[in-house]
Design an enzyme around this catalytic site. Sequence first.
Site, PDB file in Angstrom:
ATOM      1  N   TRP A   1       0.829  -1.202   0.000  1.00 52.30           N
ATOM      2  CA  TRP A   1       0.000   0.000   0.000  1.00 52.30           C
ATOM      3  C   TRP A   1       0.858   1.246   0.000  1.00 52.30           C
ATOM      4  CZ3 TRP A   1      -1.788   3.155   4.541  1.00 52.30           C
ATOM      5  CH2 TRP A   1      -2.894   3.964   4.236  1.00 52.30           C
ATOM      6  N   ARG A   2       0.801   1.974  -1.075  1.00 57.39           N
ATOM      7  CA  ARG A   2       1.268   3.363  -1.062  1.00 57.39           C
ATOM      8  C   ARG A   2       0.072   4.181  -0.602  1.00 57.39           C
ATOM      9  NH1 ARG A   2       0.543   7.447  -4.830  1.00 57.39           N
ATOM     10  NH2 ARG A   2       1.724   9.287  -4.132  1.00 57.39           N
TER      11      ARG A   2
ATOM     12  N   ASP B   1      -3.004   6.349   0.449  1.00 61.79           N
ATOM     13  CA  ASP B   1      -3.867   7.345  -0.175  1.00 61.79           C
ATOM     14  C   ASP B   1      -4.464   8.292   0.857  1.00 61.79           C
ATOM     15  OD1 ASP B   1      -7.067   6.052   0.021  1.00 61.79           O
ATOM     16  OD2 ASP B   1      -5.350   4.849   0.554  1.00 61.79           O
TER      17      ASP B   1
ATOM     18  N   GLU C   1      -1.725  -1.480  -4.154  1.00 64.14           N
ATOM     19  CA  GLU C   1      -2.502  -0.270  -4.408  1.00 64.14           C
ATOM     20  C   GLU C   1      -1.664   0.998  -4.471  1.00 64.14           C
ATOM     21  OE1 GLU C   1      -6.854  -0.710  -2.733  1.00 64.14           O
ATOM     22  OE2 GLU C   1      -5.419  -0.627  -1.090  1.00 64.14           O
ATOM     23  N   HIS C   2      -1.976   1.842  -5.481  1.00 64.10           N
ATOM     24  CA  HIS C   2      -1.620   3.266  -5.539  1.00 64.10           C
ATOM     25  C   HIS C   2      -0.176   3.556  -5.913  1.00 64.10           C
ATOM     26  CE1 HIS C   2      -5.514   3.735  -3.761  1.00 64.10           C
ATOM     27  NE2 HIS C   2      -5.140   3.299  -2.571  1.00 64.10           N
TER      28      HIS C   2
ATOM     29  N   TYR D   1      -4.443   7.495  -6.888  1.00 61.38           N
ATOM     30  CA  TYR D   1      -5.444   8.557  -6.929  1.00 61.38           C
ATOM     31  C   TYR D   1      -4.837   9.900  -7.337  1.00 61.38           C
ATOM     32  CZ  TYR D   1      -8.491   5.674  -3.824  1.00 61.38           C
ATOM     33  OH  TYR D   1      -9.270   4.713  -3.259  1.00 61.38           O
TER      34      TYR D   1
ATOM     35  N   GLU E   1      -5.804  -0.784  -6.869  1.00 61.52           N
ATOM     36  CA  GLU E   1      -6.253   0.557  -7.200  1.00 61.52           C
ATOM     37  C   GLU E   1      -5.067   1.315  -7.769  1.00 61.52           C
ATOM     38  OE1 GLU E   1      -8.052   2.562  -3.947  1.00 61.52           O
ATOM     39  OE2 GLU E   1      -9.822   1.289  -3.952  1.00 61.52           O
TER      40      GLU E   1
END
Length: 648
Positions: free
Chosen positions: A489-490, A492, A523-524, A548, A545
């Site tokens: 996870w980077r 968000d 993600e991200h 963003y 994901e």
Amino acid sequence: MPLAHHSLPPGPAQAAPTPHRRRHIAGSAILLAGLLAGAVGSPAGAAPSAVQQMSVTEAPAAPQPAVTGFAQTAAHPFGTNVHVFDPGMPVAEIQATVDAIAAQQVDDEMGSNRYSLLFKPGTYGTAEEPLIVQVGYSTEVAGLGASPTDVIINGHVDVYNRCLTADNCIALNNFWRSLSNLTINVTGLEGCRSSANFWAASQASPMRRVNITGGNLSLMDYCTAGPQYASGGFISDSKTDAVINGSQQQYFVRDSSIGNWSNGVWNQVFSGVDGAPAQSFPNPPYTTLDSTPISREKPYLTLDSAGQYSVFVPAVRMESAGTTWENGPTAGRSLPLSDFYVATPADSAKTINSQLARGKNLLLTPGVYGIDESIEVKRANTVVLGLGMATLTAVNGAVPLTVADVPGVDIAAVTVDAGTVNSPALMRVGKAADGEGGGAANSGMHSDPANPTTLHDVFFRIGGPHVGKASVSLEVNSDNVLLDHIWAWRADHGNGVGWTTNTGRNGVIINGDNVTATGLFVEHYQEYNVIWNGENGRTVFFQNELPYDAPNQAAWQHDGVLGWAGYKVADSVKTHELWGGGSYVYNNVDPTIHATRGFEVPVTPGVKLHSLLTVNLGAGTLDHVINDTGAPVSTDAVGIPSYVPSFP
């Protein structure tokens, strides 16, 4: 196409749940315009309005001291943040301890406290005085028996929504907690809360070796005000009655037994699960494999009748299905605690490495460890087991954890955080290739397909608790590695979040051959989220994901391609297979941004992908699902997937 409707089992509090939006960047407040069409509706007595406001400004709680002052049944070597309960303790005493920890942790998303709540074999609570455990952030709840049936909790072990405001209750950010190795006989509480055991959690919240009897398991919390969204999750080696999937966007269940599954939203994957719904992707979106190609359950702490602690290491299974424990003892080996170095956050990486070099395995007690040089696992069959979401944080650009090209290593229940100075990687398995990630594998002969090095419940964070920077989160250079539930996870939202602040190029890079991932969440990241360079790779369930926060199209494109795919199989690869993969777009900083594709693979007979989808979450456009195949997703149909059942 719109999501199919599926009814839930009848009951006073089991009306169909609602489809949902994703979590949003901290400091923004996004208006959900209209309910998404789909597999779900509203909970009983709480019909959602056509427009939901999502308030997501978050301020992490300040670190609190460890909860103390409650009696422990006996001395143990795991420190003050591990609470070991005995069935002879008064229920009220146990309840007071778990309530105090829950009150501290339920909103402490980015905090530094860590807890492990361990239950000795026996029965806890009664129908008249049930034990009710609410599980907050960075909290592990686990039984210490050889089998999940050795520890019985008459009551609940629940995760509820977080109510950001009185009418904005969601589970989208309910991360970093775990439940394992016990039986929950669902009883107690009143009204809606009595209707199920609730596990309304999202990423990085595994449920393993859990036996649920006497009631339903609900993966959403339909008892609070809306919108009740959830985004998870992972279950393995467990047995349940009816499961209410509810608003869970995606879910992966492996090697378990379930009574039934209530509905699907976007991507539900079952691998080796007795009672799983039949293959039907995309309507409903169920991907069902009769067996899991290769599996190995997570090691776990046990306590025998003589009061001796051990760590049990389950055996590898091929083409597995069902639990490891229903029809007899789990196969594997037991290691006495004397074979482990029991580390605390006060230990340096140098101290830990000296113990590993002496032949010790490693048990990380709860806390946050500052790691200024790599913890080096060099010996075959070494076990590294974390308690209470133990966290390794990179200091001065270190790679916090490395594993040599050796077979049979188990790394379990460890979170690895980036630090303020860029790390080339947060974890490496196998000899590092030249440069910062990528390149050919260097291992080959040193691995064993029958005894893979395995990562279980290993989570990575770049940003969130604090500023973090890492070029790659996980780099796998060895062959024959098993990745069993990874979330990279980077961040968000949280602290230290921004396009130029929490920088992370790639989430997972696989250079080794014969690597299998069962439950891969990434993600991200700012370029390819996953790059798969090795041959004979397999992924069962993938969730992604795209970032963003790309500031504009010019900052997020390459080689004439708009954006970067979430899952990239290298052009040179001849054999690869994936079952059940989703990639989602939400470019809220610049909603005009496009990504050309969610998945990018070479077109060759040996590369096969099944059950793919993309979804727009409210901003930006994803033009294709895979390569140039699949309809675009845009704000013209927010939350409506574009499906590709198989490719090519």
